[in-house]
Each structure stands twice: as structure tokens, then as C-alpha cells.
Design a protein around this motif. Structure first.
Motif, mmCIF file in Angstrom:
data_model
loop_
_atom_site.group_PDB
_atom_site.id
_atom_site.type_symbol
_atom_site.label_atom_id
_atom_site.label_comp_id
_atom_site.label_asym_id
_atom_site.label_seq_id
_atom_site.Cartn_x
_atom_site.Cartn_y
_atom_site.Cartn_z
ATOM 1 N N TYR A 14 0.813 -1.228 0.000
ATOM 2 C CA TYR A 14 0.000 0.000 0.000
ATOM 3 C C TYR A 14 0.844 1.274 0.000
ATOM 4 C CZ TYR A 14 -3.571 -3.336 1.249
ATOM 5 O OH TYR A 14 -4.419 -4.402 1.249
ATOM 6 N N ARG A 20 -4.751 -0.568 3.618
ATOM 7 C CA ARG A 20 -5.814 -0.188 2.682
ATOM 8 C C ARG A 20 -6.686 0.910 3.303
ATOM 9 N NH1 ARG A 20 -8.199 -2.094 -2.271
ATOM 10 N NH2 ARG A 20 -10.058 -0.845 -2.442
ATOM 11 N N ALA A 23 -5.009 4.230 2.899
ATOM 12 C CA ALA A 23 -5.048 4.599 1.481
ATOM 13 C C ALA A 23 -6.447 5.097 1.113
ATOM 14 C CB ALA A 23 -4.655 3.409 0.607
ATOM 15 N N ASP A 24 -7.476 4.431 1.625
ATOM 16 C CA ASP A 24 -8.851 4.853 1.346
ATOM 17 C C ASP A 24 -9.176 6.187 2.020
ATOM 18 O OD1 ASP A 24 -9.298 2.636 -0.216
ATOM 19 O OD2 ASP A 24 -10.410 1.529 1.323
ATOM 20 N N ARG A 25 -8.653 6.406 3.211
ATOM 21 C CA ARG A 25 -8.872 7.699 3.882
ATOM 22 C C ARG A 25 -8.260 8.823 3.058
ATOM 23 N NH1 ARG A 25 -6.937 7.444 9.872
ATOM 24 N NH2 ARG A 25 -7.620 9.599 9.772
ATOM 25 N N ASP A 26 -7.060 8.590 2.516
ATOM 26 C CA ASP A 26 -6.408 9.598 1.688
ATOM 27 C C ASP A 26 -7.229 9.864 0.429
ATOM 28 O OD1 ASP A 26 -3.847 11.188 1.072
ATOM 29 O OD2 ASP A 26 -4.065 9.936 -0.714
ATOM 30 N N LEU A 27 -7.698 8.815 -0.210
ATOM 31 C CA LEU A 27 -8.529 8.976 -1.408
ATOM 32 C C LEU A 27 -9.791 9.767 -1.074
ATOM 33 C CD1 LEU A 27 -9.177 8.398 -4.366
ATOM 34 C CD2 LEU A 27 -10.181 6.218 -3.620
ATOM 35 N N GLY A 28 -10.402 9.461 0.053
ATOM 36 C CA GLY A 28 -11.595 10.193 0.474
ATOM 37 C C GLY A 28 -11.323 11.674 0.650
ATOM 38 N N ARG A 29 -10.159 12.002 1.174
ATOM 39 C CA ARG A 29 -9.799 13.416 1.342
ATOM 40 C C ARG A 29 -9.672 14.111 -0.012
ATOM 41 N NH1 ARG A 29 -5.315 12.948 6.206
ATOM 42 N NH2 ARG A 29 -6.801 12.310 7.808
ATOM 43 N N TRP A 30 -9.097 13.420 -0.986
ATOM 44 C CA TRP A 30 -8.998 14.003 -2.330
ATOM 45 C C TRP A 30 -10.384 14.187 -2.935
ATOM 46 C CZ3 TRP A 30 -5.082 16.443 -4.316
ATOM 47 C CH2 TRP A 30 -3.794 16.139 -3.909
ATOM 48 N N LEU A 31 -11.236 13.178 -2.794
ATOM 49 C CA LEU A 31 -12.560 13.226 -3.420
ATOM 50 C C LEU A 31 -13.481 14.271 -2.795
ATOM 51 C CD1 LEU A 31 -13.174 9.411 -3.957
ATOM 52 C CD2 LEU A 31 -12.479 11.104 -5.656
ATOM 53 N N TYR A 35 -8.061 18.199 0.390
ATOM 54 C CA TYR A 35 -6.733 18.616 -0.039
ATOM 55 C C TYR A 35 -6.919 19.681 -1.113
ATOM 56 C CZ TYR A 35 -4.766 14.302 1.989
ATOM 57 O OH TYR A 35 -4.378 13.301 2.823
#
Length: 60
Positions: A14, A20, A23-31, A35
Motif C-alpha cells: 500500500y 488499505r 489509502a482509502d482515507r487519503d482517497l476520500g480526502r482528495w474526493l 486537499y
């Protein structure tokens, strides 16, 4: 290298995250737009103020 979300050691699978979940928390922040690169452009500032004003007027 440590995970940028929680600080734990990274997992090769990862990388740069430890799991995971991080990684999903980071993706959620982008979406969700958590950020963002600050802008000094007057048009961007005006648009942001209009969006903030509209959000405050919205009934909860």
C-alpha cells in the motif's frame, strides 16, 4: 518511511500508506476536496466566498 495518514510504518503493498484503510482515507480526502492548493487569484477567492455564503444560507 512512515504512513502520511497515521504515522505507522508503510506496507509495501500500500506504499506510501500502511494499510488499505489509510489509502482509502487519503482517497476520500482528495474526493471531498479536503486537499487543496491555496490560491491568491482574486477570482478564486471571490468564488470561494460566494460558496461559503451559499452554504451558510442553506437550511440544515
Amino acid at each position: 518511511m512512515s504512513c502520511p495518514i497515521c504515522g505507522e510504518p508503510t506496507d509495501r503493498k500500500y506504499r506510501p500508506f500502511c494499510s488499505r484503510r489509510c489509502a482509502d482515507r487519503d482517497l476520500g480526502r482528495w474526493l471531498t476536496g479536503s486537499y487543496a492548493i491555496p490560491s491568491e487569484d482574486p477570482e478564486d477567492l471571490e468564488k470561494a466566498q460566494e460558496e461559503a455564503d451559499a452554504a451558510q444560507r442553506k437550511p440544515h
